[in-house]
Write an enzyme that holds these catalytic residues in place. Structure first.
Site, PDB file in Angstrom:
ATOM      1  N   ARG A  40     -31.274 -48.452  55.830  1.00  0.00           N
ATOM      2  CA  ARG A  40     -31.480 -47.462  54.766  1.00  0.00           C
ATOM      3  C   ARG A  40     -30.215 -46.654  54.460  1.00  0.00           C
ATOM      4  NH1 ARG A  40     -36.685 -46.457  52.922  1.00  0.00           N
ATOM      5  NH2 ARG A  40     -38.074 -48.047  53.686  1.00  0.00           N
ATOM      6  N   TYR A 164     -49.135 -53.748  53.866  1.00  0.00           N
ATOM      7  CA  TYR A 164     -49.174 -53.089  52.543  1.00  0.00           C
ATOM      8  C   TYR A 164     -50.207 -53.742  51.632  1.00  0.00           C
ATOM      9  CZ  TYR A 164     -45.104 -50.354  53.790  1.00  0.00           C
ATOM     10  OH  TYR A 164     -44.264 -49.477  54.411  1.00  0.00           O
TER      11      TYR A 164
END
Ligand code: 1CP
Length: 357
Positions: A40, A164
């Site tokens: 990230r 998800y």
């Protein structure tokens, strides 16, 4: 006449990066210094990221090669990290095959119609390179700009993608996902197998476009007991690693809270195993076993503690990793959004200075 008279741009990009500290460490070869990159690193903690993203939804920014290129390069310019990570998201290939989903600010990926039945699974079709032309184009632009700095491609692992899709969004306990896994093993196996094919195709597209390494993010797999991981998840992850094994790039495998799974994650087939901050690197290497490089593992929250503490804790990581066959320095999970970017730049400098050979 040979079909390949000129080296492709992709080959040129990978050739340029071939002797980089990052790729050498992944291959467990001697390095000039311990390479560093941050999960990230491209994104939220950088003011220049927030500026170029202003008014542009997350998924749209992933489909614009000019923006993807700029955002991917920002942390390389600023921090002098040893690798770039392609700016995208694990749900991009799912969006590309027509799954109705969005990335909601402050929430994460949200799926309109969660997948819980056989009929839902039938909606998940295969991924073709023509579904993601913006990925191929952005990687072409990037490898031309990056020179000797390697580009890491990535994808979500089958279990994390399934979480998800089955939950419909971020989940703390993964209860719907586990209900499917325990309650309908056949449908679960078919779902993971389908996701393995999509993931493998997405990684292949990135490698063929010029990525020098790939990381499989199985962020949420630490929610599983080892026996369930082995039976219900590992075959799909192994299928992904096998599918890209012959393409000549290191394969990294990462998850959070995976202390009890490290041995199995090593067995799943990657070349490099990512370790979160809960286990020291010298213990992690015992669990993973020989023949793998390791990546990790400074607690991302340490970056809030001031320079001296960051250096003390970074040194602990380096000391614990001193005897590894190959070490890629990273955080134990992604950069937290409110991290001071200067703390990251100083950390790269520290690791480079302390490990210069
Ligand atoms: O508008 C924004 O800035 C949204 C924040 C954001 C960003 C910057 C999201 C939403 N995704 C991304 C980019 C991203 N996602 C990258 C970029 C490259 C990098 O710098 O590393 C990568 C590698 C990812 C991968 C990703 N997405 C993972 C695996 C890594 C991890 O953190 O464990 C996961 C789980 C996601 C899902 C996701 N996307 C975005 C969020 C906020 C989340 C997590 C939500 C949740 O808690 O479930």
């Amino acid at each position: 006449m040979s079909e390949r008279t000129e080296p492709s741009q992709q080959q040129t990009g990978r050739t340029a990066a071939h002797d980089s500290a990052f790729l050498r460490a992944c291959r467990r070869e001697p390095v000039p210094h311990t390479p560093v990159w941050f999960m990230r690193q491209a994104g939220r903690s950088l003011p220049e990221y927030r500026k170029v993203r202003e008014g542009i939804p997350m998924l749209e920014s992933c489909m614009r090669p000019d923006l993807v290129t700029e955002i991917t390069l920002q942390p390389v310019r600023r921090h002098n990290v040893d690798a770039a990570i392609f700016f995208s998201d694990i749900v991009v290939p799912l969006k590309a095959i027509g799954v109705d989903l969005d990335i909601k600010p402050g929430v994460g990926p949200v799926v309109a119609q969660p997948i819980r039945t056989r009929a839902d699974l039938d909606r998940l079709r295969a991924l073709d390179p023509s579904d993601v032309p913006y990925v191929t184009e952005a990687i072409g632009l990037l490898t031309a700009e990056l020179g000797t700095t390697p580009l890491i491609g990535f994808a979500g692992a089958p279990f994390t993608l399934a979480s998800y899709l089955v939950e419909g969004g971020p989940s703390r306990n993964h209860e719907h996902t586990k209900a499917l896994m325990y309650g309908d093993p056949e449908l679960w196996a078919d779902l993971l197998d389908r996701l393995a094919d999509i993931t493998a195709a997405f990684l292949k597209i990135q490698i063929e476009a010029g990525a020098s390494a790939v990381q499989l993010f199985d962020s949420w797999v630490g929610a599983l007991a080892p026996a369930d991981y082995r039976r219900s998840v590992m075959p799909a992850s192994t299928k992904v690693f096998d599918a890209v094994a012959g393409l000549g790039v290191p394969r990294i495998h990462f998850g959070v809270g995976t202390g009890e799974l490290l041995g199995l994650m090593g067995e799943a087939g990657a070349d490099v195993v990512g370790v979160d901050w809960r286990i020291p690197m010298d213990e992690a290497v015992r669990r993973v076993g020989p023949g793998k490089a390791l990546q990790g593992n400074l607690d991302p929250a340490v970056l809030f503690a001031g320079r001296e503490a960051v250096e003390t804790k970074a040194q602990e990581v380096l000391d614990a990793a001193a005897d590894l066959e190959g070490h890629v320095f990273n955080l134990g999970h992604g950069v937290l959004p409110t991290t001071d970017p200067d703390a990251l730049t100083r950390l790269v400098e520290y690791v480079h200075e302390r490990t210069a050979r």
